[in-house]
Design an enzyme around this catalytic site. Structure first.
Site, PDB file in Angstrom:
ATOM      1  CD  GLU A   1      -1.487  -2.455   1.836  1.00 58.95           C
ATOM      2  OE1 GLU A   1      -3.020  -2.897   2.040  1.00 58.95           O
ATOM      3  OE2 GLU A   1      -0.405  -2.702   2.329  1.00 58.95           O
TER       4      GLU A   1
ATOM      5  CE  LYS B   1       5.560  -1.128  -6.156  1.00 56.07           C
ATOM      6  NZ  LYS B   1       6.478  -0.348  -6.817  1.00 56.07           N
TER       7      LYS B   1
ATOM      8  CD  GLU C   1      16.928  -9.212 -18.803  1.00 58.20           C
ATOM      9  OE1 GLU C   1      16.213  -8.675 -17.614  1.00 58.20           O
ATOM     10  OE2 GLU C   1      17.825  -8.615 -18.629  1.00 58.20           O
TER      11      GLU C   1
ATOM     12  CG  ASP D   1      23.138  -9.676 -15.499  1.00 61.00           C
ATOM     13  OD1 ASP D   1      24.005  -9.158 -15.609  1.00 61.00           O
ATOM     14  OD2 ASP D   1      21.764  -8.649 -15.785  1.00 61.00           O
TER      15      ASP D   1
ATOM     16  CB  CYS E   1      25.034  -2.076  -9.512  1.00 60.51           C
ATOM     17  SG  CYS E   1      23.888  -3.131  -9.572  1.00 60.51           S
TER      18      CYS E   1
ATOM     19  CG  HIS F   1      18.853   2.962  -9.471  1.00 57.79           C
ATOM     20  ND1 HIS F   1      18.085   1.718  -9.778  1.00 57.79           N
ATOM     21  CD2 HIS F   1      20.346   2.831  -9.622  1.00 57.79           C
ATOM     22  CE1 HIS F   1      18.893   0.834  -9.592  1.00 57.79           C
ATOM     23  NE2 HIS F   1      20.187   1.628  -9.504  1.00 57.79           N
TER      24      HIS F   1
END
Length: 775
Positions: A21, A23, A499, A614, A658, A709
């Site tokens: 909720e 988010k 992807e 990765d 990362c 980001h």
């Protein structure tokens, strides 16, 4: 300050909401579809739901056992805003009274225009990310936000006496970085004298509001990865808590130190005036006795807050009981905040009853704390039935089919040194130059492209049975075609398929490997509003059939340019899953590596000449204690090499890392022996290139030039500057140009504009260097 510490508590609780909720509300606020008042109301409701839930599970309403650990984005950002540590580039966000509204708070986290956000990196060895404070001589500390006081008062008005939680002053400064204005050699810890009065004011305000206890989180004390000399850290610790401890008015202080053992910091805390000390006894051990401990409440972190297994409750009870030889004042807690685990196993209707019986999510761990606390208070007999049930579940788990697979174990036992070794790098480079024909400063992306609402709906319809497998494949192929066409139009050199079929870079593989299970609602916070559903690795791992080959082969059929096959590496699959705790991690990593080795062989056979494996979590799992580094780096590097060493010289192996400080693992990155390594570098403005240069790293390297980001679109000039910084420090032939990470969370408009700017900047640098670019 004489209030008794609660018999049982937790160090924190998931704050995103059982159905994410928070988010959804935060992202609606960012999108402008709700205002600050509605966001605040949603958050207040979530906080109240959490308090009611924890009380219902057995924590007390009025004894400070419920932590007030809510955050809209990140607890370190919260601390920075609370003490006024706002970078000067965001000075316009600060009101005349020193406060920052929610819009400003999120701007510091996400950036805006030419103002980059705070750098983001891993929170110790967890999969949570925090925002790095920027501290300099110019930073003016003050109590700029009283939100922590207001949230305590909100709880009090609802009938709760909670325990406010904030990052402690020593950890806050140790995790900080010098601001851009700071002189060479400046250390944020040097500002401790100026910071402590702000904490003192905050403690005074909390005491006036009626708080009995406050929790100051000091996890930096357990880490040996902090660059500040240990003697300076311990001196700061002694001074900080002597200062705060002698305040005339304050709540009792509980210093929590999760993620490892306090070691030489424990005697310092024992000699300080703090009333309670938290010990992570899942990662650490019961300490030896020394002066001062008998006067403290020792809070035994014996319930694992970092993983989801029910565990050995009888052993946890025994560990907590042994603390009674050190102090008569013992309490029970989780080892860490529960923000690392999902809310409730009861939310999982599709997991088998057998697997469910082995698990404990946040709510079940609260129940375990309550049980153990009752056992310490009322005696072992009062909880023997619960301990016995956990013991039986543990035995059943160890004996269950699939937990041990003879074929998998025999294959791992038969490995030899040659299975971990590729050919000479110079020979590989020559073969790849011929096979791929790439230009100077080759360009690529990390793998994923934006996941649109249409893609997510198609995947959801497939799961529900509302879309046939054939129709789903047609939709995904159409999306791949669009992504390939877009990349060719922009001018990228090595392409990806984007992807679209993948829900998550780990879950996708977990769904296709034996030994894993996936959840429906097992969400945990990764950073900000970003949530993931870690898979559950419960048994021996193998690959029943190819996973990615069909998608990659189809993509290669659409273009003459090289296409990367995209895989997630063994260390990252472990780091971003809830991993079995009944064998060494290295054994599990080797099993995953063998499954990936089979996948890579099939990709190569299908004509894929570039394969990216990765490993963004390589630095993340590095143990906090230096004595454990060598073993970890041996098995983590070995698992990557096992996965990738079977290819021919002409197949180019990439990896990606990362979210991390890379200097401490640069030697490990070299030992991976990947032909090309892409790394996060944009948000830190290429800080990592000095480590690369000094290390003598000689393989291909792609320091990121686009911080994905943040919603910001980097300008051509900004990207050009970053590329030039890279090639000034690193031999030009080694450098690749790429974003910091995958583009899954970004929108197409900003992605396309950013990639076009990257290509324009790259072409300008190529032209300036006089490079000959193949047609």
């Amino acid at each position: 300050m004489t209030t008794q510490f609660p018999a049982g508590t937790i160090l924190g609780y998931p704050r995103i909401g059982r159905r994410r909720e928070l988010k959804k509300a935060v992202e609606a606020f960012w999108a402008g579809t709700i205002g600050a008042d509605e966001l605040e109301a949603t958050a207040a409701t979530l906080r109240q739901v959490t308090r009611d839930r924890l009380a219902g599970l057995g924590l007390g309403r009025a004894d400070s056992s419920i932590p007030e650990s809510f955050s809209y984005y990140d607890q370190v950002l919260d601390a920075a805003v609370t003490v006024g540590a706002v970078p000067t580039r965001f000075a316009s966000l600060v009101a005349a009274d020193g406060t920052i509204d929610l819009a400003g708070y999120f701007t510091i986290a996400r950036g805006e225009g030419d103002n980059a956000p705070l750098e983001m990196t891993k929170w110790f060895d967890s999969n949570y990310h925090y925002l790095v404070p920027e501290i300099g001589p110019e930073t003016v500390f003050s109590l700029a936000s009283d939100r922590i006081v207001r949230e305590f008062e909100e709880a009090k008005a609802a009938g709760f006496i909670t325990r406010p939680v904030i990052v402690g002053p020593v950890t806050f400064l140790l995790l900080g970085k010098p601001s851009d204005a700071a002189p060479e050699g400046f250390e944020p810890l040097s500002r401790l004298d100026d910071l402590l009065p702000v904490y003192a004011t905050l403690l005074d305000r909390l005491a006036a509001a009626g708080a009995d206890w406050v929790q100051l989180d000091e996890p930096a004390l357990v880490s040996e990865s902090i660059e500040t000399p240990r003697s300076e850290s311990l001196g700061a610790l002694e001074f900080a808590y002597a200062t705060l401890g002698r305040l005339a008015r304050r709540p009792a202080i509980f210093v929590a130190a999760p993620y490892g053992s306090l070691d030489d910091a424990l005697p310092v805390l024992a000699a300080s005036p703090v009333e309670a000390i938290g010990l992570d006894l899942v990662r650490g051990q019961v300490p030896t006795d020394f002066a001062g401990l008998a006067e403290k409440t020792l809070v035994a972190g014996v319930v694992d807050g970092h993983n989801i297994w029910r565990g050995d409750l009888a052993a946890a009870f025994d560990t907590a009981s042994r603390l009674s030889t050190l102090s008569p004042h013992i309490a029970v807690s989780t080892s860490t905040s529960l923000l690392h685990v999902p809310h409730d196993v009861a939310d999982e209707s599709k997991l088998s009853a057998e697997l469910t019986s082995w698990l404990a999510f946040a709510d079940q761990k609260v129940g375990q704390v309550v049980t153990l606390a009752r056992g310490l208070s009322d005696g072992l007999a009062a909880v023997q039935a619960e301990l016995d049930y956990a013991t039986r579940a543990l035995a059943a788990r160890h004996a269950a089919p699939g937990v041990r697979d003879g074929a998998v174990r025999d294959r791992a036992a038969a490995l030899s040194e040659s299975d971990f070794t590729r050919g000479d790098y110079a020979a590989r480079l020559a073969a790849q130059d011929v096979a791929l024909g790439l230009p100077f400063l080759p360009t690529t992306t990390i793998g994923s492209f934006p996941q649109t609402g249409e893609i997510r709906r198609a995947r959801a319809q497939l799961v529900k049975g509302a879309l046939s497998e054939g129709d789903y494949v047609d939709l995904m192929r159409a999306e791949i075609g669009r992504v390939v066409e877009l990349q060719e139009e922009i001018g990228l050199d090595v392409l990806v398929h984007g992807e679209p079929e993948r829900n998550d870079m780990v879950q996708y593989f977990a769904e296709n490997l034996d030994g894993f299970a996936v959840t429906e609602n097992g969400w945990v916070q990764s950073y900000g509003s970003r949530c993931t559903r870690p898979s559950i690795l419960w048994g021996d791992v193998s690959r029943p059939k190819p996973i990615t080959v069909e998608w990659s082969a189809y993509t290669q059929s659409l273009t003459a340019k090289p296409v990367k096959g995209m895989l997630t590496g063994p260390v990252t699959i472990l780091a971003w899953s809830f991993v079995r705790d009944d064998q060494p991690l290295g054994e599990t990593a080797r099993q995953v590596a063998l499954a990936l080795r089979d996948e890579i062989a099939d990709l190569e056979a299908a004509g894929i000449g570039v394969v990216q494996v990765d490993e963004p979590a390589l630095r993340e799992l590095l143990p906090l204690k230096k004595k454990d580094h060598a073993d970890y780096l041996d098995w983590s590097v070995g698992s990557f090499r096992l996965a990738t060493a079977g290819v021919t010289d002409s197949t180019q192996v990439h990896t990606h890392l990362c979210y991390s400080e890379f200097g401490v693992v640069i030697d490990a990155i070299r030992r991976l022996d990947a032909d090309v390594t892409s790394i996060e570098a944009a948000r830190s403005r290429m800080e990592v290139v000095s480590d690369i240069r000094s290390s003598g790293f000689d393989h291909g390297i792609g320091p990121g030039v686009y911080d994905i980001h943040s919603p910001r679109v980097p300008s051509v000039a900004e990207v050009t500057e970053l590329i030039e910084r890279a090639i000034e420090a690193i031999p030009e032939r080694q450098v690749w140009i790429n974003p910091d990470c995958g583009l899954k969370t970004r929108g197409y408009a900003e992605t396309v504009e950013s990639l076009k700017n990257i290509l324009e900047a790259t072409r300008a640098v190529r032209a300036k260097a006089g490079a000959v670019v193949p047609a």
